[in-house]
Design a protein around this motif. Structure first.
Motif, PDB file in Angstrom:
ATOM      1  N   THR A 117       9.211  16.130  22.732  1.00 20.94           N
ATOM      2  CA  THR A 117      10.055  16.281  21.545  1.00 20.94           C
ATOM      3  C   THR A 117       9.283  15.839  20.317  1.00 20.94           C
ATOM      4  O   THR A 117       8.467  14.913  20.379  1.00 20.94           O
ATOM      5  N   PRO A 118       9.511  16.483  19.179  1.00 28.60           N
ATOM      6  CA  PRO A 118       8.789  16.095  17.953  1.00 28.60           C
ATOM      7  C   PRO A 118       9.103  14.661  17.551  1.00 28.60           C
ATOM      8  O   PRO A 118      10.207  14.150  17.772  1.00 28.60           O
ATOM      9  N   LEU A 119       8.124  14.009  16.969  1.00 26.80           N
ATOM     10  CA  LEU A 119       8.309  12.638  16.501  1.00 26.80           C
ATOM     11  C   LEU A 119       9.161  12.631  15.241  1.00 26.80           C
ATOM     12  O   LEU A 119       8.906  13.384  14.291  1.00 26.80           O
ATOM     13  N   GLN A 120      10.165  11.756  15.222  1.00 20.18           N
ATOM     14  CA  GLN A 120      11.040  11.642  14.060  1.00 20.18           C
ATOM     15  C   GLN A 120      10.486  10.703  13.002  1.00 20.18           C
ATOM     16  O   GLN A 120      10.851  10.802  11.828  1.00 20.18           O
ATOM     17  N   GLY A 121       9.632   9.802  13.407  1.00 26.20           N
ATOM     18  CA  GLY A 121       9.037   8.860  12.460  1.00 26.20           C
ATOM     19  C   GLY A 121       7.527   8.913  12.526  1.00 26.20           C
ATOM     20  O   GLY A 121       6.935   9.030  13.600  1.00 26.20           O
ATOM     21  N   ARG A 122       6.911   8.824  11.377  1.00 24.99           N
ATOM     22  CA  ARG A 122       5.457   8.934  11.321  1.00 24.99           C
ATOM     23  C   ARG A 122       4.924   7.986  10.265  1.00 24.99           C
ATOM     24  O   ARG A 122       5.523   7.805   9.202  1.00 24.99           O
ATOM     25  N   ALA A 123       3.782   7.380  10.549  1.00 28.72           N
ATOM     26  CA  ALA A 123       3.118   6.504   9.591  1.00 28.72           C
ATOM     27  C   ALA A 123       1.940   7.259   8.982  1.00 28.72           C
ATOM     28  O   ALA A 123       1.886   8.493   9.014  1.00 28.72           O
ATOM     29  N   ALA A 134       0.852  -1.185   0.000  1.00 29.14           N
ATOM     30  CA  ALA A 134       0.000   0.000   0.000  1.00 29.14           C
ATOM     31  C   ALA A 134       0.889   1.236   0.000  1.00 29.14           C
ATOM     32  O   ALA A 134       2.094   1.152   0.284  1.00 29.14           O
ATOM     33  N   PRO A 135       0.310   2.398  -0.330  1.00 34.09           N
ATOM     34  CA  PRO A 135       1.109   3.636  -0.360  1.00 34.09           C
ATOM     35  C   PRO A 135       1.403   4.228   1.018  1.00 34.09           C
ATOM     36  O   PRO A 135       1.887   5.342   1.102  1.00 34.09           O
ATOM     37  N   ARG A 136       1.107   3.496   2.078  1.00 36.11           N
ATOM     38  CA  ARG A 136       1.457   3.913   3.436  1.00 36.11           C
ATOM     39  C   ARG A 136       0.768   5.215   3.840  1.00 36.11           C
ATOM     40  O   ARG A 136       1.371   6.094   4.445  1.00 36.11           O
ATOM     41  N   THR A 137      -0.497   5.311   3.522  1.00 33.57           N
ATOM     42  CA  THR A 137      -1.269   6.491   3.899  1.00 33.57           C
ATOM     43  C   THR A 137      -2.169   6.233   5.099  1.00 33.57           C
ATOM     44  O   THR A 137      -2.765   7.173   5.620  1.00 33.57           O
ATOM     45  N   GLU A 138      -2.281   4.983   5.530  1.00 30.47           N
ATOM     46  CA  GLU A 138      -3.129   4.640   6.668  1.00 30.47           C
ATOM     47  C   GLU A 138      -2.348   3.756   7.623  1.00 30.47           C
ATOM     48  O   GLU A 138      -1.381   3.087   7.233  1.00 30.47           O
ATOM     49  N   ALA A 139      -2.786   3.738   8.888  1.00 33.08           N
ATOM     50  CA  ALA A 139      -2.048   3.000   9.909  1.00 33.08           C
ATOM     51  C   ALA A 139      -2.996   2.455  10.962  1.00 33.08           C
ATOM     52  O   ALA A 139      -4.115   2.954  11.150  1.00 33.08           O
TER      53      ALA A 139
END
Length: 621
Positions: free
Chosen positions: A210-216, A138-143
């Motif tokens: 702190t801001p998140l460095q990784g996001r889905a 998938a295009p990794r737009t949902e989690a």
């Protein structure tokens, strides 16, 4: 329309409703309570069903079999947590990386407005660790999210181990169409709040993170797992979220469907489902289950980590493993298979869950009460306020006099002004002072805690709670003489105007509250509607004052504490109940400051001042 436009017919209807006003109010109250109690009777409820087509069948093959390996990971996590004295961040990062996840951390800190004595914390600092399994198809737009809180002591270690086991198993599957986030949050709800704020780039509570460095992708659904033993007898589903929000009913239906398929005992409110609905004990069991849900929802607090997801329109629930005296046991492998099946079904979603109900009550996991069934119970109680405001004798006289057109003569105009003018100032002063008392109840407990600690031998938490109780009690003595500031005594017309305003004000407050949180609105209506309907300066004041105090918002909270303990089959003594009441007050103020719970400001700024207006009417002179 002819009935209302014809003065003679309108007068006849008015006289009829005025004459039958008290019997109609009594009938509406009894009917409203009876309607609500009848909701737990199985023939009056609906059977749960799956509305979302993508989750309509449980025909997936669950293959997870690494339960023992997951428990071993949980024991290793427990050892490192004990060694580190908290969240073993480095070990957890390496464990997630070894399972093929993209691993990130988030640090956060929060200073509480006053110490939380229940959990013994004031300056809270912690770290969240989360790993992302990227969707290969998938295009990794949902989690989707699977979370497990890092609890102090030996609690919830097995949940973290099972989370790591599922992460390793999911990594080897190729059918995932959504990213899956595996989150271990520290300091329970505070850590979850920090992570959600960082994920959605919002800061509504003043927390530092702190801001998140990784996001889905956009999160579609979330499950929170709480598991503290190697084997369990049942899984309890927790749905109540912040401010009484509930997830889409299909999420509960999905949990129930897989429990039935795999053979796991499932409960709600800690109670198993019974089939003897046609017996007194079966009906009593359903009533207890439904009342527990009502009390939890009315509290407005999140009853699990899932409760904070709901404010972001993410359907979420918590699953708690219970190990009781029952002989039936379920191991970690079976729980893992259940979670695998649920995530595979959620993975099939083409859009957010929306086709089933968002407003419901559950007397059991297989039956539900929809909003169309339970709202008439509240409407019957609200109808009493409408009858009292529109058809009671004094309100009707006032309405007719104020509504009489002044187009006739100057004498008519002068008469209208003479009748209506004394009531304006008589209403304005108690309304303003009552609301100022509410503002003091909302702001002063926290602002004055340092002064209270300096002058009295109490802790900060005790100072906040006792200050709130003192302001609440002082409000009983203040407002009932406020109308005498204007003149030596109040007018007969003044208290009638004030009651009309108070009754209409209460009707609007309860109606808006019930639309957002039915349980809270219904409980407040049960206690406040009788007071608003029948209070006047001409009733026996001592008796009526005692009844009003017993039905006030503070005593209602105290009564709910005892009722909740009885429904939990854990009755408490008067002293223990009083301590729980004090704890509920402090937790309500903390929940408002930390998570944005609306119960405390609603009660202090709106409900309590409205009740003070009714108290003012009782002591009108």
């Amino acid at each position: 329309m002819g009935l209302l436009s014809d003065p003679n017919r309108r007068r006849a209807l008015t006289n009829l409703l005025t004459r039958l006003n008290t019997p109609l109010c009594l009938v509406c109250y009894v009917a409203g309570v009876a309607w609500f109690m009848g909701l737990a009777f199985e023939p009056f409820t609906l059977r749960t069903y799956m509305s979302e087509n993508a989750m309509g069948s449980t025909m997936v093959e669950e293959k997870f079999g690494a339960g023992e390996r997951a428990l071993a990971a949980g024991r290793e996590f427990s050892a490192h947590k004990k060694k580190a004295g908290g969240m073993p961040v480095d070990w957890l990062v390496k464990a997630m990386q070894s399972r093929g996840l993209e691993v990130f951390t988030q640090s956060f800190s929060r200073t509480l407005p006053f110490p939380d004595e229940n959990k013994e914390r004031y300056m809270v600092r912690g770290t969240n660790v989360y790993g992302i399994l990227r969707a290969p198809r998938a295009p990794r737009t949902e989690a989707l999210v699977l979370s497990a809180p890092c609890s102090p002591g030996s609690s919830n270690n097995q949940a973290v181990g099972l989370l790591l086991g599922l992460a390793q198993y999911f990594r080897g599957q190729i059918y995932w169409a959504k990213d899956i986030i595996f989150l271990v949050n520290e300091h329970d709800l505070i850590g979850m709040q920090a992570w959600l704020e960082g994920y959605h780039h919002t800061n509504t509570t003043g927390m530092s993170w702190t801001p998140l460095q990784g996001r889905a992708g956009s999160i579609q659904a979330a499950l929170s797992l709480e598991l503290s033993t190697d084997v369990i007898t049942s899984l309890d589903l927790v749905l109540e979220g912040l401010n009484g929000q509930l997830p889409n009913l299909d999420l509960a239906n999905l949990f129930y469907a897989f429990c039935q398929k795999i053979g796991v005992l499932c409960t709600i409110q800690g109670k198993l489902q019974r089939n003897d609905w046609d017996t007194a004990s079966g009906y009593n069991h359903a009533v207890q289950t439904m009342l527990l849900m009502v009390l939890k929802q009315a509290s407005g607090r999140p009853w699990g980590d899932h409760g904070l997801f709901l404010r972001y329109h993410i359907e979420a629930a918590s699953m708690r493993g219970i190990n009781s005296f029952r002989q039936y046991k379920t191991d970690a492998t079976t729980v893992g298979r259940l979670l695998e099946g649920m995530f595979r079904k959620l993975n099939n979603l083409l859009e957010r869950l929306h086709q089933s109900y968002f407003f419901y009550l559950l007397p059991s996991l297989s039956r539900f009460v929809s909003i169309g069934y339970y709202m008439p119970a509240f409407s019957l109680l609200a109808l009493i306020l409408l009858l009292r405001s529109l058809t009671s004798a004094h309100a009707l006289d006032l309405w007719v006099q104020l509504g009489t057109p002044a187009a006739g003569t100057e004498d008519g105009l002068a008469e209208v002004e003479q009748v209506s003018s004394p009531g304006v100032l008589s209403v304005l002063t108690p309304v303003v002072i009552s609301h100022l008392t509410g503002v003091a109840l909302y702001t002063l407990p926290i602002l004055s805690q340092d002064m209270a600690v300096e002058h009295f031998p109490v802790s900060e938490t005790e100072a906040v709670v006792l200050t709130a109780i003192a302001i609440y009690t002082a409000g009983l003595a203040l407002p009932h003489n406020t109308h005498r500031v204007l003149s030596g005594e109040g007018t007969e017309q003044g208290w009638r105007v004030l009651k009309l305003v108070a009754v209409l004000y209460l009707a609007v407050l309860l109606g808006c509250t019930a639309l957002i949180n039915f349980s809270l609105g219904f409980i407040l209506a049960l206690t406040l509607v009788p007071v608003a309907a029948f209070v006047t300066p001409h009733v026996p004041r001592v008796l009526c004052a005692v009844i009003m105090v017993l039905l006030s918002p503070g005593c209602t909270l105290l009564l709910c504490v005892f009722v909740y303990q009885e429904l939990q089959e854990a009755p408490v003594s008067l002293l223990e109940g009083w301590n729980l009441f004090l704890s509920a007050i402090s937790q309500g103020i903390l929940d408002h400051s930390l998570y944005g719970s609306l119960l405390y400001p609603l009660l202090s700024l709106l409900i309590y001042p409205c009740w003070l207006l009714l108290w003012n009417i009782l002591f009108w002179k």
